[in-house]
Design an enzyme around this catalytic site. Structure first.
Site, PDB file in Angstrom:
ATOM      1  N   ARG A   1       0.835  -1.313   0.075  1.00 49.51           N
ATOM      2  CA  ARG A   1       0.031  -0.003  -0.133  1.00 49.51           C
ATOM      3  C   ARG A   1       0.959   1.191   0.075  1.00 49.51           C
ATOM      4  O   ARG A   1       0.618   2.053   0.577  1.00 49.51           O
ATOM      5  CB  ARG A   1      -0.980   0.021   1.106  1.00 49.51           C
ATOM      6  CG  ARG A   1      -2.230   0.560   0.962  1.00 49.51           C
ATOM      7  CD  ARG A   1      -3.162   0.932   2.017  1.00 49.51           C
ATOM      8  NE  ARG A   1      -4.477   1.389   1.787  1.00 49.51           N
ATOM      9  CZ  ARG A   1      -5.212   2.037   2.586  1.00 49.51           C
ATOM     10  NH1 ARG A   1      -4.898   2.241   3.854  1.00 49.51           N
ATOM     11  NH2 ARG A   1      -6.681   2.521   2.411  1.00 49.51           N
TER      12      ARG A   1
ATOM     13  N   ASP B   1      -5.621   1.364  13.242  1.00 50.55           N
ATOM     14  CA  ASP B   1      -5.616   0.816  11.971  1.00 50.55           C
ATOM     15  C   ASP B   1      -3.864   0.029  11.817  1.00 50.55           C
ATOM     16  O   ASP B   1      -3.159   0.741  12.533  1.00 50.55           O
ATOM     17  CB  ASP B   1      -5.978   1.395  10.744  1.00 50.55           C
ATOM     18  CG  ASP B   1      -6.682   0.506   9.765  1.00 50.55           C
ATOM     19  OD1 ASP B   1      -6.475  -0.594   9.584  1.00 50.55           O
ATOM     20  OD2 ASP B   1      -7.291   0.910   8.861  1.00 50.55           O
TER      21      ASP B   1
ATOM     22  N   ASP C   1     -12.783  -5.772   6.014  1.00 53.52           N
ATOM     23  CA  ASP C   1     -13.044  -4.733   4.979  1.00 53.52           C
ATOM     24  C   ASP C   1     -14.004  -4.957   3.914  1.00 53.52           C
ATOM     25  O   ASP C   1     -14.580  -4.040   3.269  1.00 53.52           O
ATOM     26  CB  ASP C   1     -11.695  -4.301   4.301  1.00 53.52           C
ATOM     27  CG  ASP C   1     -10.889  -3.290   4.926  1.00 53.52           C
ATOM     28  OD1 ASP C   1     -11.262  -2.785   5.905  1.00 53.52           O
ATOM     29  OD2 ASP C   1      -9.686  -3.006   4.475  1.00 53.52           O
TER      30      ASP C   1
HETATM   31  C1  GLA Z   1      -8.126  -0.242   6.228  1.00 51.57           C
HETATM   32  C2  GLA Z   1      -9.284  -0.299   6.976  1.00 51.57           C
HETATM   33  C3  GLA Z   1     -10.480   0.306   6.320  1.00 51.57           C
HETATM   34  C4  GLA Z   1      -9.955   2.143   6.150  1.00 51.57           C
HETATM   35  C5  GLA Z   1      -8.917   2.148   5.458  1.00 51.57           C
HETATM   36  C6  GLA Z   1      -8.507   3.497   5.250  1.00 51.57           C
HETATM   37  O1  GLA Z   1      -8.392  -0.882   5.015  1.00 51.57           O
HETATM   38  O2  GLA Z   1      -9.619  -1.728   7.316  1.00 51.57           O
HETATM   39  O3  GLA Z   1     -11.762   0.486   7.163  1.00 51.57           O
HETATM   40  O4  GLA Z   1      -9.833   2.589   7.532  1.00 51.57           O
HETATM   41  O5  GLA Z   1      -7.822   1.212   6.046  1.00 51.57           O
HETATM   42  O6  GLA Z   1      -7.559   3.718   4.680  1.00 51.57           O
END
Ligand code: GLA
Length: 731
Positions: A446, A481, A551
């Site tokens: 990422r 996160d 997600d």
């Molecule tokens: C991750 C989280 C999502 C969101 C994105 C933001 O994928 O799981 O819920 O917060 O990051 O970049």
């Protein structure tokens, strides 16, 4: 007595409500494992071990020519490398630079009231009075070196679980290299087990799989630096006939959020051994003289009440004795998160529009996700710069929080403290803060690198920035996160030869910062997240009472994800949101009602632009929020039942909750297929009072009728239709 120590026999028998666990010091001082199974008496179960002279199974030194004694097939409590046991082992260590070898013998033991604690690591705790829990500590010592291994057992009699951990102490006067320190090992006599585990990938976590254990070693693990989306640090060994409702099974959950390893070996005699702990690949811990090393805790359950019995024990034990948050028993705020609504494209006006709708529809909180800081307009830049981007936002964080609060909503914020983009001020100033191998291009994911959280100065730097934002505005919720796997593990701050410690030091650092966060903001609701459910483990629950489960917000795929997650973790920990259709992850279209029913399986919220909903959907939101608020106690802390399996029943996935006091129960069902000329699905409720009368949808039934006869579900009227039924006990 939960721990019965018969000194003259060297016998330790641990009893919980329905299980017994036993170990015995044999004539050589070796600690044998003699029993784990249904509750029994204090007999010496070592009679089940058959001494015999086996070819290629050698003897430890002091056994001389006693050729029917061999650690190669004797069941042991904590097997080690270097004394003739060729199976998977608990521990491998030796003086630095020397051939690793150990030979552990019984040294001493103590039994105390209450629960042991583990410095810097998550661990289950006892009740207020330290009642109902006993600690057994058995100390083993290497036969040649001053290396002591403390085996710790926490016996939760009523909760029916046993915890284990290991502490290694070096008193050799020189450095000892720990190459493997598992948190536990357990041996089973000839038993034919199925392994049930939960594999997955990003956006499809904890997919249940059941296979017969073959001969040889089977491994469920992660070396990603997190517990991972790919395997969960929780496994079940089940007898062939174990089902949801009955049969013998044992579960093992590791309270750890980093690289882990669960290994199962079926040996030459069809005996099964299971070990669990920190992944030993690349692991090497230099333990200096006088130091101790602690391996994380495992919680284990044995039951003959099938997977439901197993789940109830884990869920209750974790709810009552692992989750510390003051939010545990409180109704969690029904929140709206802006991620799927806006991604990086937002400002104050857009957010306030969502907030206004949220307030009108009865929600409790707005959560601002990724993109509010630094130069963060895409996921290529800005990570590490926790400074509010007031230009983008159009106001300060304080002003935004105040405006949101003004609508009667609380306010929450997203962080990803462990990460850095190369395109960030932090990286430009401190490139050495990132984990990377000198002279090698970094492995990016990422487009980001991982900060070296094994370093105190790095953590303190991040902490300062994060705290500053939290001090500035009224933020009552944080989503923490972690959006990539760790690779290129080299720390600029650790000395030569210590690089094998980084991953574990990283996890300890992450725990320490979480602890600091909670100490400074004791009322904070912390939500765990790692690209959804990449760090959904019992270790994190010690800090975060809820974790973003995946997600993947598609209601139908969530059925399997949440089904798998429910085996070990309390439903209150499963964070789930209603999102828009077509779903952003897989394009599926599902009814709004079904999305609500699926998201209500745990900690409930929304992740869409509420201001863009149709009037009909808004009305449905109002209904859902009201329903959730009325029933949150049953959902968060009721006894949870998986009524049908999405892996076995192609037509309907159903589950239910029964309130602790039995006064009400909820049954939810999602239809996953449609048929012409249909027959209504019949589902049997579980856990009700057979003799009580319940009212369901205006009709009265006895508990016996609902549990044995079951009830007919409405025939689905469209793709992915669903229903929720409430059973209220009549006085
Ligand atoms: C991750 C989280 C999502 C969101 C994105 C933001 O994928 O799981 O819920 O917060 O990051 O970049």
């Amino acid at each position: 007595m939960a721990v019965n120590y018969q000194k003259e026999k060297g016998l330790f028998t641990l009893h919980t409500k329905t299980s017994t666990y036993q170990m015995k010091v044999d004539g050589h001082g070796v600690l044998l494992h003699t029993y784990y199974g249904p509750k029994t008496d204090d007999s010496d179960y070592s009679y089940l071990i058959m001494p015999v002279d086996r070819g290629f199974s050698g003897q430890p030194g002091d056994a001389g020519n006693e050729r029917d004694y061999s650690l190669d097939f004797y069941p042991q409590e904590y097997p080690v490398y270097g004394n003739g046991d060729y199976r998977i082992i608990g521990m491998k260590a030796g003086r630095k630079g020397q051939v690793p070898a150990l030979d552990l013998r019984y040294h001493s033991s103590t039994v105390t009231k209450g629960k042991y604690r583990l410095e810097g690591l998550p661990a289950m705790f006892a009740g207020e009075e330290e009642d109902g829990v006993s600690t057994l500590e058995v100390v083993l010592k290497d036969d040649c070196e001053e290396i002591y291994v403390h085996l710790l057992y926490g016996v939760y009699e009523k909760e029916d679980v046993i915890t284990r951990a290991v502490r290694v102490e070096n008193r050799t006067g020189s450095t000892v290299e720990l190459k493997r320190v598992m948190s536990m090992s357990v041996d089973f006599y000839r038993e034919d087990f199925d392994l049930i585990h939960f594999h997955g990938k990003h956006a499809m976590e904890r997919q249940m799989e059941r296979n017969a254990l073959p001969h040889g070693i089977t491994q469920i693990s992660s070396r990603r630096g997190t517990s991972s989306h790919h395997h969960n640090p929780f496994v079940i060994l089940g007898k062939k006939d174990a089902t949801e409702d009955r049969g013998e099974c044992c579960g093992f959950a590791l309270l750890y959020s980093g690289s882990f390893q669960a290994q199962m070996e079926v040996d030459q005699l069809h005996q099964t051994r299971l070990t669990m702990g920190i992944n030993d690949e690349e692991f090497c811990w230099r333990l200096e003289d006088g130091e101790t090393f602690t391996a994380p805790e495992v919680c284990m359950v044995y039951t003959d009440e099938g997977f439901t019995g197993l789940t109830h024990r884990f869920q209750k034990a974790f709810y009552d004795h692992l989750i510390r948050s003051p939010w545990k028993n409180r109704r969690r705020p029904v929140l709206v998160n802006n991620w799927e609504a806006t991604y990086f494209d937002f400002n104050k006006d857009k957010l306030m529009e969502i907030a206004r709708q949220a307030s009108e529809l009865g929600l409790d909180m707005l959560v601002l996700d990724d993109g509010w800081f630094g130069a963060r307009d895409t996921d290529n830049a800005g990570l590490g710069d926790w400074k509010v981007n007031e230009k983008k936002l159009g106001c300060s964080m304080k002003e935004l929080a105040e405006a949101v609060n003004g609508l009667g909503l609380s306010f929450g914020l997203w962080f990803e403290p462990e990460m850095v983009n190369e395109d960030s001020d932090l990286y430009r100033e401190h490139p050495d803060f990132a984990l990377q191998i000198p002279g090698r291009p970094p492995v990016r994911a990422r487009n980001q690198l991982v900060l070296d959280f094994s370093r105190k100065d790095v953590r303190e730097y991040v902490e300062r920035q994060v705290f500053q934002v939290l001090d500035e505005a009224n933020i009552v919720y944080v989503k923490w996160d972690m959006n990539r796997s760790i690779e290129s593990v080299y720390s600029a701050a650790l000395p030569e030869g210590s690089q094998g410690e980084i991953l574990h030091r990283y996890v300890l650092g992450m725990y320490e910062m979480s602890e600091h966060l909670l100490e400074r903001y004791p009322e904070l609701l912390l939500e765990g997240c790692s690209g959804g459910g990449g760090r959904f483990d019992a270790g994190m629950l010690y800090y975060a009472p809820q974790i973003w489960c995946s997600d993947n917000t598609d209601a139908i795929e969530r059925l399997k994800i949440q089904y798998g997650t429910s085996f070990c973790y309390p439903m209150s920990t499963i964070s789930a949101h209603v999102s828009v259709c077509p779903n952003h992850q897989n394009g599926r279209v599902t009814p709004f009602k079904t999305r609500g029913i699926c998201a209500m399986q745990g900690a409930f919220g929304y992740e869409l632009d509420l201001s863009k909903l149709s009037e009909e959907d808004k009305e449905e939101v109002r209904r859902q929020v009201k329903l959730y608020k009325e029933n949150y106690q049953v959902i968060l802390n009721g006894a949870y039942y998986r009524l049908t399996s999405p892996w076995e029943n192609p037509d309907v996935t159903a589950w239910s909750y029964v309130a602790e006091d039995g006064s009400r129960a909820i049954l939810a069902a999602v239809f996953t297929d449609l048929h012409g000329n249909p027959l209504a699905e019949r589902v049997r409720w579980k856990g009700l009072d057979a003799y009580a009368v319940y009212e369901v949808e205006g009709r009265e039934y006895t508990g016996a009728a609902l549990m044995r006869g079951g009830c007919l579900l409405p025939v689905p009227k469209c793709n992915y239709d669903s229903c929720m039924l409430l059973a209220v006990k009549k006085q």
